[in-house]
Scaffold this motif. Structure first.
Motif, short mmCIF file in Angstrom:
data_model
loop_
_atom_site.label_atom_id
_atom_site.label_comp_id
_atom_site.label_asym_id
_atom_site.label_seq_id
_atom_site.Cartn_x
_atom_site.Cartn_y
_atom_site.Cartn_z
N ASP A 2 9.96 -16.83 1.80
CA ASP A 2 9.48 -16.04 1.66
C ASP A 2 9.20 -14.70 2.60
O ASP A 2 8.62 -15.27 3.92
N CYS A 3 9.53 -13.69 1.66
CA CYS A 3 9.45 -12.31 2.79
C CYS A 3 8.43 -12.02 2.83
O CYS A 3 8.29 -11.36 2.20
N VAL A 4 7.46 -11.72 4.61
CA VAL A 4 6.29 -11.67 4.61
C VAL A 4 6.64 -10.33 5.54
O VAL A 4 7.50 -10.12 6.21
N ASP A 33 -10.22 2.92 9.12
CA ASP A 33 -9.13 1.83 10.22
C ASP A 33 -8.75 0.92 9.45
O ASP A 33 -8.75 0.52 7.79
N SER A 34 -7.16 0.75 9.66
CA SER A 34 -6.09 -0.24 8.98
C SER A 34 -6.48 -2.05 9.50
O SER A 34 -6.03 -2.68 8.72
N VAL A 35 -6.98 -2.29 10.26
CA VAL A 35 -7.08 -4.31 10.72
C VAL A 35 -7.85 -4.44 10.19
O VAL A 35 -7.42 -5.42 9.25
N TYR A 36 -8.87 -4.39 9.61
CA TYR A 36 -9.61 -5.21 8.61
C TYR A 36 -9.92 -4.65 6.89
O TYR A 36 -10.71 -4.32 6.15
N THR A 37 -8.44 -3.20 6.79
CA THR A 37 -8.62 -3.09 5.14
C THR A 37 -8.66 -4.01 4.46
O THR A 37 -7.33 -5.13 4.55
N PRO A 38 -9.56 -4.17 3.41
CA PRO A 38 -9.27 -5.44 2.66
C PRO A 38 -7.73 -5.51 1.12
O PRO A 38 -7.70 -5.02 1.77
N MET A 39 -7.09 -6.53 1.56
CA MET A 39 -5.80 -6.57 0.65
C MET A 39 -5.87 -5.51 -0.65
O MET A 39 -4.63 -5.52 -0.44
N GLU A 40 -6.55 -4.98 -1.03
CA GLU A 40 -6.11 -4.89 -2.45
C GLU A 40 -5.91 -3.52 -1.70
O GLU A 40 -5.42 -3.02 -2.59
N ARG A 41 -6.45 -2.75 -1.15
CA ARG A 41 -5.94 -1.57 -0.18
C ARG A 41 -4.77 -1.16 0.45
O ARG A 41 -4.06 -0.66 0.49
N ARG A 42 -4.74 -2.67 0.97
CA ARG A 42 -3.36 -2.86 1.46
C ARG A 42 -2.27 -3.08 0.56
O ARG A 42 -0.94 -2.22 0.81
N LEU A 43 -1.89 -3.67 -0.21
CA LEU A 43 -1.47 -3.74 -1.63
C LEU A 43 -1.29 -2.11 -2.32
O LEU A 43 0.42 -2.26 -2.46
N GLU A 44 -2.30 -1.82 -1.43
CA GLU A 44 -1.79 -0.55 -2.53
C GLU A 44 -1.32 0.55 -2.04
O GLU A 44 0.14 1.22 -2.42
N ALA A 45 -1.68 0.60 -0.65
CA ALA A 45 -0.74 1.25 0.32
C ALA A 45 1.04 1.06 1.04
O ALA A 45 1.10 1.70 0.27
N TRP A 46 1.29 -0.10 0.51
CA TRP A 46 2.24 -0.57 0.86
C TRP A 46 2.80 -0.51 -0.39
O TRP A 46 4.35 -0.41 0.03
N ASP A 47 2.74 -0.64 -1.97
CA ASP A 47 2.85 0.03 -2.99
C ASP A 47 3.61 1.51 -3.13
O ASP A 47 4.38 1.95 -3.48
N CYS A 48 2.17 2.50 -3.11
CA CYS A 48 2.96 3.83 -2.59
C CYS A 48 3.73 3.60 -1.27
O CYS A 48 4.57 5.06 -1.37
N LEU A 49 3.93 3.29 -0.26
CA LEU A 49 5.05 3.10 0.85
C LEU A 49 6.39 2.95 -0.13
O LEU A 49 7.17 4.09 -0.25
N ALA A 50 6.13 1.90 -0.40
CA ALA A 50 7.40 1.95 -1.19
C ALA A 50 8.39 2.84 -2.55
O ALA A 50 9.36 2.80 -2.79
N ARG A 51 7.23 3.47 -3.09
CA ARG A 51 7.90 4.48 -4.29
C ARG A 51 8.00 5.56 -3.66
O ARG A 51 8.57 6.49 -4.64
N GLU A 52 6.93 6.02 -2.98
CA GLU A 52 7.57 7.24 -1.53
C GLU A 52 8.15 7.24 -0.70
O GLU A 52 8.40 8.99 -0.64
N LEU A 53 8.59 6.83 0.47
CA LEU A 53 9.19 6.85 1.29
C LEU A 53 10.77 7.20 1.34
O LEU A 53 10.72 6.26 0.94
N GLU A 54 11.38 8.27 1.95
CA GLU A 54 12.50 8.40 1.77
C GLU A 54 13.39 7.51 2.63
O GLU A 54 13.08 7.96 3.74
N LEU A 87 7.14 -8.48 0.89
CA LEU A 87 7.58 -7.67 1.69
C LEU A 87 8.14 -6.99 -0.21
O LEU A 87 8.40 -7.08 -0.47
N PRO A 88 7.46 -5.27 -0.52
CA PRO A 88 7.85 -4.66 -1.65
C PRO A 88 9.65 -4.89 -2.13
O PRO A 88 10.73 -4.75 -0.11
N GLU A 89 10.06 -4.81 -2.80
CA GLU A 89 11.51 -4.87 -2.98
C GLU A 89 12.33 -3.30 -2.74
O GLU A 89 13.59 -4.18 -2.07
N ALA A 90 12.23 -2.32 -2.04
CA ALA A 90 12.07 -1.57 -1.92
C ALA A 90 12.71 -1.75 -0.64
O ALA A 90 13.56 -1.16 -0.08
N PHE A 91 11.91 -2.89 0.08
CA PHE A 91 12.17 -2.45 1.67
C PHE A 91 12.87 -3.47 2.70
O PHE A 91 12.65 -4.63 1.90
#
Ligand code: NDP
Length: 327
Positions: free
Chosen positions: A82-84, A268-289, A113-117
Motif C-alpha cells: 500500500d502507498c501511504v 494546526d496540522s499535527v493533531y488534525t483529526p483523520m476526517e479533516r485530513r482526508l478532506e484536505a487531501w481529497d481537496c488537494l487531489a482535485r484542486e492542485l495543478e 496516497l490519493p490516486e491523483a498523486f
C-alpha cells in the motif's frame, strides 16, 4: 540496516549526522514503511538546527512527513504494497521521523496516497501543502468567498505560502502574495498571484486599525505581520494563522475583533483529526495543478538536508524541497 538523519544533543548544541542504523533501532508501531520521499519543512529546520525545542528526546530521526510503501503491517487497514502518506502526529518530534529510508509508525496515523498523486508529489505537497489546504478550508468554512475581495498570503515565497497561493487562485480568489523576495515576483505570479507586495510593508509595528483591505488572509509569519494583517482586514473578514516565521509573538490589539468583527482562525496540522485530513487531501487531489506544484518544487538527496536546514530558517528555500531519502 537503513540510512537516517539522526539528531543528538551535545552539551549546548544539536548535532545532525547521516547514519546507518540497525532495524532494531526502529520504534514500536504496527506498520513498517519503506520510505520513498520526505521533505524539509520549517519545523524540520528548527529540529535539525536545534534553534527551537521541537524535539522531545534524543537521539531522534527528524522529518514530520514521509511517503512510501507498506512493508509489513499488523494494522487491519494496511497491507504490504500500500502507498501511504504520513503528516505530523508528533513524528520527527517525539517519534522517529521521515528523513530515513525506513519508518515504523502507527497505522492509525497513515493516509492513503490519493490516486491523483505519485509518492514524490505527495511530499512536494507535504505538511506545508496540507496545512495550506486546511487554511483555505478554514476560510471557506467561515464564509470567505472569492467575490468578497482580495486574499493576502504572507510568506508566499515559502512552502505553505506558495501552495496557499496556488490553491486560492485555483478557487478563483484574487490573491495578493507578500514576500521579502520581490525578485521572485514572476514565480509567484506563475503560481497564481494577481499581485505581489513587499513584506516590509507588514513587518514593523503598526497601528491598531489600518485601511480595511483584505477579505481574508493566510498568515504563515506571525508577530507584527499578523498584527498588521488583522488591522487591515475588512469588516467580518477572517485570517487563518498557521505560522511563526517572523516570530511567535502577536503584538496586536483587540480593535480588529471588537470594532470590525474580524475572525482569527487557528490552524494546526499535527493533531488534525483523520476526517479533516482526508478532506484536505481529497481537496488537494482535485484542486492542485501539477504544473504549478512542479514549479514550486526542488529535489535534494538525504545528505543535502542538513545544510539546507539553516537555509529554510533564513527564508532562502523557495517553495518546497522534496527529499529523495534513497539518494
Ligand atoms: P518556509 O520557510 O518554506 O516559508 C516561510 C516563509 O516566511 C519564508 O519563505 C519567507 O517568505 C517568510 N519569512 C521568513 N522569515 C521571515 C521573517 N523574519 N519575517 C517575515 N517573513 C519571513 O516554511 P514553511 O512554509 O514550511 O512554514 C511556514 C510557517 O508555517 C512556519 O512558521 C511553520 O512553522 C508554520 N507551519 C505550521 C503548521 C501548522 O500546523 N500550524 C504546519 C506547517 C508549517 P518570503 O521570502 O516570501 O517573505
Amino acid at each position: 540496516m537503513y540510512r537516517a538523519i539522526v539528531l543528538n544533543k551535545t552539551e549546548n548544541a544539536v548535532e545532525a549526522t547521516l547514519e546507518h542504523r540497525d532495524e532494531q533501532a526502529l520504534p514500536e508501531g504496527d506498520v513498517t514503511v519503506k520510505v520513498a520521499w520526505s521533505t524539509l519543512n520549517y519545523k524540520d529546520g528548527l529540529a535539525i538546527t536545534g534553534k527551537a525545542p521541537v524535539v522531545r528526546h534524543y537521539p531522534m530521526v527528524p522529518g514530520v512527513d514521509l511517503s512510501g510503501t507498506v512493508e509489513h503491517s499488523d494494522h487491519p487497514r494496511w497491507r504490504p504494497g500500500d502507498c501511504v502518506i504520513l503528516n505530523g502526529w508528533g513524528v520527527g518530534e517525539a517519534h522517529p521521523g521521515g528523513l530515513a529510508e525506513k519508518a515504523r509508525l502507527k497505522g492509525d496515523w497513515l493516509v492513503p496516497l490519493p490516486e491523483a498523486f505519485d509518492l514524490r508529489q505527495a511530499m512536494a505537497i507535504g505538511t506545508a501543502g496540507y496545512t495550506a489546504m486546511l487554511c483555505v478550508l478554514a476560510l471557506a468554512r467561515q464564509g470567505v468567498d472569492p467575490d468578497q475581495g482580495e486574499i493576502l498570503v504572507t510568506g508566499a515565497g515559502g512552502g505553505v505560502g506558495g501552495i496557499a497561493v496556488m490553491l486560492l487562485a485555483g478557487r478563483g480568489y484574487r490573491v495578493v502574495a507578500s514576500t521579502g523576495r520581490l525578485q521572485e515576483a514572476a514565480y509567484l505570479k506563475g503560481l497564481g498571484a494577481a499581485e505581489v507586495m513587499d513584506r516590509a510593508a507588514l513587518s514593523s509595528p503598526g497601528k491598531p486599525l489600518g485601511k480595511p483591505r483584505w477579505a481574508g488572509a493566510v498568515d504563515t509569519v506571525g508577530s507584527h505581520t499578523l498584527a498588521n494583517v488583522l488591522a487591515s482586514t475588512r469588516y467580518g473578514g477572517s485570517v487563518a494563522a498557521c505560522g511563526l516565521a517572523q516570530g511567535m509573538d502577536l503584538p496586536a490589539t483587540v480593535a480588529p475583533f471588537i470594532l470590525r468583527g474580524v475572525n482569527l482562525l487557528g490552524v494546526d496540522s499535527v493533531y488534525t483529526p483523520m476526517e479533516r485530513r482526508l478532506e484536505a487531501w481529497d481537496c488537494l487531489a482535485r484542486e492542485l495543478e501539477p504544473d504549478r506544484l512542479a514549479a514550486a518544487t526542488t529535489e535534494v538527496a538525504l545528505a543535502e538536508v542538513i545544510p539546507l536546514a539553516e537555509k529554510i530558517l533564513a527564508g532562502q528555500v523557495r517553495g518546497r524541497a522534496v527529499v529523495d531519502v534513497n539518494r
